[in-house]
Design a protein around this motif. Structure first.
Motif, PDB file in Angstrom:
ATOM      1  N   GLY A  56       0.951  -1.223   0.037  1.00 46.29           N
ATOM      2  CA  GLY A  56      -0.048   0.048   0.034  1.00 46.29           C
ATOM      3  C   GLY A  56       0.886   1.265  -0.034  1.00 46.29           C
ATOM      4  N   THR A  57       0.180   2.313  -0.142  1.00 49.57           N
ATOM      5  CA  THR A  57       1.104   3.635  -0.076  1.00 49.57           C
ATOM      6  C   THR A  57       0.466   4.639   1.058  1.00 49.57           C
ATOM      7  OG1 THR A  57       1.058   3.370  -2.787  1.00 49.57           O
ATOM      8  CG2 THR A  57       1.430   5.659  -1.698  1.00 49.57           C
ATOM      9  N   VAL A  58       1.398   4.994   1.640  1.00 49.84           N
ATOM     10  CA  VAL A  58       1.367   6.115   2.639  1.00 49.84           C
ATOM     11  C   VAL A  58       1.829   7.542   2.055  1.00 49.84           C
ATOM     12  CG1 VAL A  58       1.995   6.969   4.909  1.00 49.84           C
ATOM     13  CG2 VAL A  58       1.584   4.562   4.274  1.00 49.84           C
ATOM     14  N   ARG A  59       0.779   8.543   2.377  1.00 48.99           N
ATOM     15  CA  ARG A  59       1.088   9.932   1.755  1.00 48.99           C
ATOM     16  C   ARG A  59       0.959  10.884   2.848  1.00 48.99           C
ATOM     17  NH1 ARG A  59      -1.365  13.963  -0.259  1.00 48.99           N
ATOM     18  NH2 ARG A  59      -3.479  12.869  -0.443  1.00 48.99           N
ATOM     19  N   ILE A  60       1.967  11.768   3.239  1.00 47.87           N
ATOM     20  CA  ILE A  60       1.532  13.114   3.997  1.00 47.87           C
ATOM     21  C   ILE A  60       2.202  14.130   3.092  1.00 47.87           C
ATOM     22  CG2 ILE A  60       2.181  14.156   6.282  1.00 47.87           C
ATOM     23  CD1 ILE A  60       2.757  11.313   7.350  1.00 47.87           C
ATOM     24  N   GLY A  61       1.239  15.095   3.020  1.00 49.15           N
ATOM     25  CA  GLY A  61       1.642  16.064   2.200  1.00 49.15           C
ATOM     26  C   GLY A  61       2.522  15.790   0.841  1.00 49.15           C
TER      27      GLY A  61
END
Length: 260
Positions: A56-61
């Motif tokens: 999966g993918t984690v995005r912050i900003g």
């Protein structure tokens, strides 16, 4: 602002998060709720990569990291993402050999290399914000649990993270001490701090959160505005969960256990 896409987390053969996607907008407060072992703490810890997702993918900003089984992600990329978060733990985790103000200064001085005077000024302002100015020079052991957690919140906010993550922030506290923590988090929410909290303190979730994600057995059962999920849940499972917790709170006066 924060995006979790198709997050899967396995421990051995046990899949604890099953293809979960959540997006969190800037300035909002999202509560992850559900029964113990449902995956809310694990999902929260995937945001700052204290738990590394299996896929999966984690995005912050503007920063995003895609995970897949067997592919190692650089420590630098992980740290870069983690630095944008502040974390408040269930059991406070203050340094026992540092005073309240030194606890808040610690990361600024050691990680961000701020000069001492500037760090002290920032720490003092944050202790004031959480109502702990009068205890600047106190040792953690002399503070109540609610006071320790308020110092821990100030410490998490010190480097101005994009998002404040709270893992069961009230569950180690008696109801009246929990209330002072709820009040501080509520104040931060009103100021537009982006927060994600894993909690089964419904008082905290209903007072502070705008969005609720109900997780069970690692999957999302229901998500939406807090008023709708708590006031008029669309799933029978959510209804039963909320009824059981409301009932339990009435009996216990609001106490609760930790989450595995």
């Amino acid at each position: 602002m924060i995006g979790l896409s198709n997050i899967v987390k396995r421990f051995g053969d046990n899949t604890v998060i099953k293809d979960v996607s959540v997006s969190i907008r800037e300035g909002s407060v999202t509560a992850l709720v559900g029964p113990s072992g449902g995956g809310k703490s694990t999902l929260l810890r995937c945001i700052n990569l204290l738990e590394i997702p299996t896929s999966g993918t984690v995005r912050i900003g503007d920063d995003a990291i895609a995970f897949e089984p067997g592919v190692k992600v650089s420590t630098r990329a992980i740290q870069q993402l983690r630095r944008q978060t502040g974390m408040v733990f269930q059991n406070f985790q203050l340094f026992p050999h540092r005073t309240a103000i030194e606890n808040v200064m610690e990361g600024l001085v050691t990680v961000l290399k701020w000069p001492e005077a500037k760090a002290r000024e920032r720490a003092a302002a944050l202790l004031d914000k959480v109502g702990m100015s009068h205890k600047e020079d106190a040792w953690p052991a002399t503070l109540s649990g609610g006071q320790q957690q308020r110092v821990a919140i100030a410490r998490a906010l010190a480097p101005s993270p994009k998002v404040l993550l709270c893992d069961e922030p009230t569950s180690a506290l008696d109801p009246e001490l929990a209330q002072e923590v709820v009040d501080v988090l509520n104040q931060l929410a009103k100021e537009g701090t982006t927060m994600v909290m894993a909690t089964h303190d419904l008082r905290l979730a209903s007072k502070v959160a705008q969005e609720v994600v109900f997780l069970e057995a690692g999957a999302i059962v229901e998500q939406g505005p807090a008023a709708e999920v708590f006031g008029n849940p669309s799933h029978e499972r959510t209804r039963r969960f909320i009824a059981s917790i409301t009932h339990q709170h009435a009996h216990e006066g609001g106490g609760e256990g930790g989450e595995g």
